[in-house]
Design a protein around this motif. Structure first.
Motif, PDB file in Angstrom:
ATOM      1  N   ARG A  76       0.846  -1.180   0.000  1.00 42.61           N
ATOM      2  CA  ARG A  76       0.000   0.000   0.000  1.00 42.61           C
ATOM      3  C   ARG A  76       0.889   1.240   0.000  1.00 42.61           C
ATOM      4  O   ARG A  76       1.879   1.320   0.730  1.00 42.61           O
ATOM      5  CB  ARG A  76      -0.858  -0.040   1.263  1.00 42.61           C
ATOM      6  CG  ARG A  76      -1.761   1.132   1.465  1.00 42.61           C
ATOM      7  CD  ARG A  76      -1.283   2.035   2.592  1.00 42.61           C
ATOM      8  NE  ARG A  76      -2.327   2.963   2.941  1.00 42.61           N
ATOM      9  CZ  ARG A  76      -2.974   2.915   4.094  1.00 42.61           C
ATOM     10  NH1 ARG A  76      -2.682   2.008   4.994  1.00 42.61           N
ATOM     11  NH2 ARG A  76      -3.911   3.788   4.342  1.00 42.61           N
ATOM     12  N   GLU A 105      -3.010   5.897  -0.919  1.00 44.37           N
ATOM     13  CA  GLU A 105      -4.165   5.015  -1.020  1.00 44.37           C
ATOM     14  C   GLU A 105      -4.744   4.861   0.389  1.00 44.37           C
ATOM     15  O   GLU A 105      -4.002   4.643   1.345  1.00 44.37           O
ATOM     16  CB  GLU A 105      -3.656   3.672  -1.560  1.00 44.37           C
ATOM     17  CG  GLU A 105      -4.653   2.610  -1.773  1.00 44.37           C
ATOM     18  CD  GLU A 105      -4.014   1.337  -2.336  1.00 44.37           C
ATOM     19  OE1 GLU A 105      -4.711   0.641  -3.078  1.00 44.37           O
ATOM     20  OE2 GLU A 105      -2.841   1.031  -2.023  1.00 44.37           O
ATOM     21  N   ALA A 110      -6.897  -0.053  -0.240  1.00 51.19           N
ATOM     22  CA  ALA A 110      -5.904  -1.138  -0.224  1.00 51.19           C
ATOM     23  C   ALA A 110      -6.547  -2.450   0.210  1.00 51.19           C
ATOM     24  O   ALA A 110      -6.303  -3.506  -0.389  1.00 51.19           O
ATOM     25  CB  ALA A 110      -4.743  -0.778   0.699  1.00 51.19           C
ATOM     26  N   LEU A 137      -0.252  -4.116   3.845  1.00 48.31           N
ATOM     27  CA  LEU A 137      -1.387  -4.697   3.123  1.00 48.31           C
ATOM     28  C   LEU A 137      -1.901  -5.950   3.826  1.00 48.31           C
ATOM     29  O   LEU A 137      -3.112  -6.151   3.952  1.00 48.31           O
ATOM     30  CB  LEU A 137      -1.007  -5.011   1.673  1.00 48.31           C
ATOM     31  CG  LEU A 137      -2.189  -5.417   0.792  1.00 48.31           C
ATOM     32  CD1 LEU A 137      -3.152  -4.243   0.587  1.00 48.31           C
ATOM     33  CD2 LEU A 137      -1.714  -5.948  -0.540  1.00 48.31           C
TER      34      LEU A 137
END
Length: 180
Positions: A76, A105, A110, A137
């Motif tokens: 991410r 993001e 994500a 992530l």
């Protein structure tokens, strides 16, 4: 029963997409292959980042299983710029999943791409799935299934790390199975 193993990459020489594993990371990748030697693996999905792909390459080689890379498993991007207080910025995104920094993001964005990869894998007909990605992530993916997971759990993750998600029906059970 479906088993999904979520693997955080081994120690790397940086955060860039092409950052290689360190010498320690290369050894860890072999240890990870040993770790999985007593488990069934039907499919391997990986972030295309070098450190993730190289983390799982020894296991794939031993098993003769191809590694399918998926751009949705990349780390991410928190922000398009470097910030000295990035850790605090990251912590805030666990509290507000819609928080979006310029060029970055949100946690929700994500999470959505990681959940889509997992859902597709679960619907693929394969029962023993390995997914290799990156710490932030992975923590967001785990948080999707267990809201108690947050910034502190991300901080506690190791390189590598392995989480087992078992899907008997509906919501999975999550267990950290990697021992440093």
């Amino acid at each position: 029963m479906k088993q999904v193993y979520i693997v955080r990459h081994c120690k790397a020489a940086g955060q860039e997409p092409d950052a290689p594993l360190t010498e320690t990371g290369i050894r860890q990748a072999e240890e990870l292959a040993d770790f999985f030697s007593c488990r069934e693996v039907d499919v391997i999905l990986s972030s295309p980042f070098e450190r993730a792909f190289r983390t799982i390459a020894p296991l794939a080689g031993r098993l003769g299983v191809d590694i399918a890379t998926d751009d949705r498993l990349t780390e991410r991007v928190l922000s398009g710029a470097n910030h000295a207080d990035w850790r605090e910025m990251l912590r805030l995104t666990y509290e507000d999943p819609d928080l979006l920094y310029e060029g970055g993001e949100s946690s929700n964005e994500a999470t959505s791409r990681a959940v889509n990869v997992l859902t597709e894998a679960l619907n693929s007909g394969k029962n023993n799935i390995v997914i290799v990605s990156h710490g932030n992530l992975i923590s967001l993916l785990l948080k999707h299934f267990d809201n108690r997971i947050g910034f502190e759990e991300w901080e506690a993750m190791s390189n590598p790390d392995v989480f087992q998600l078992t899907f008997p029906a509906g919501k999975p059970s999550i267990q950290r199975i990697w021992e440093e």
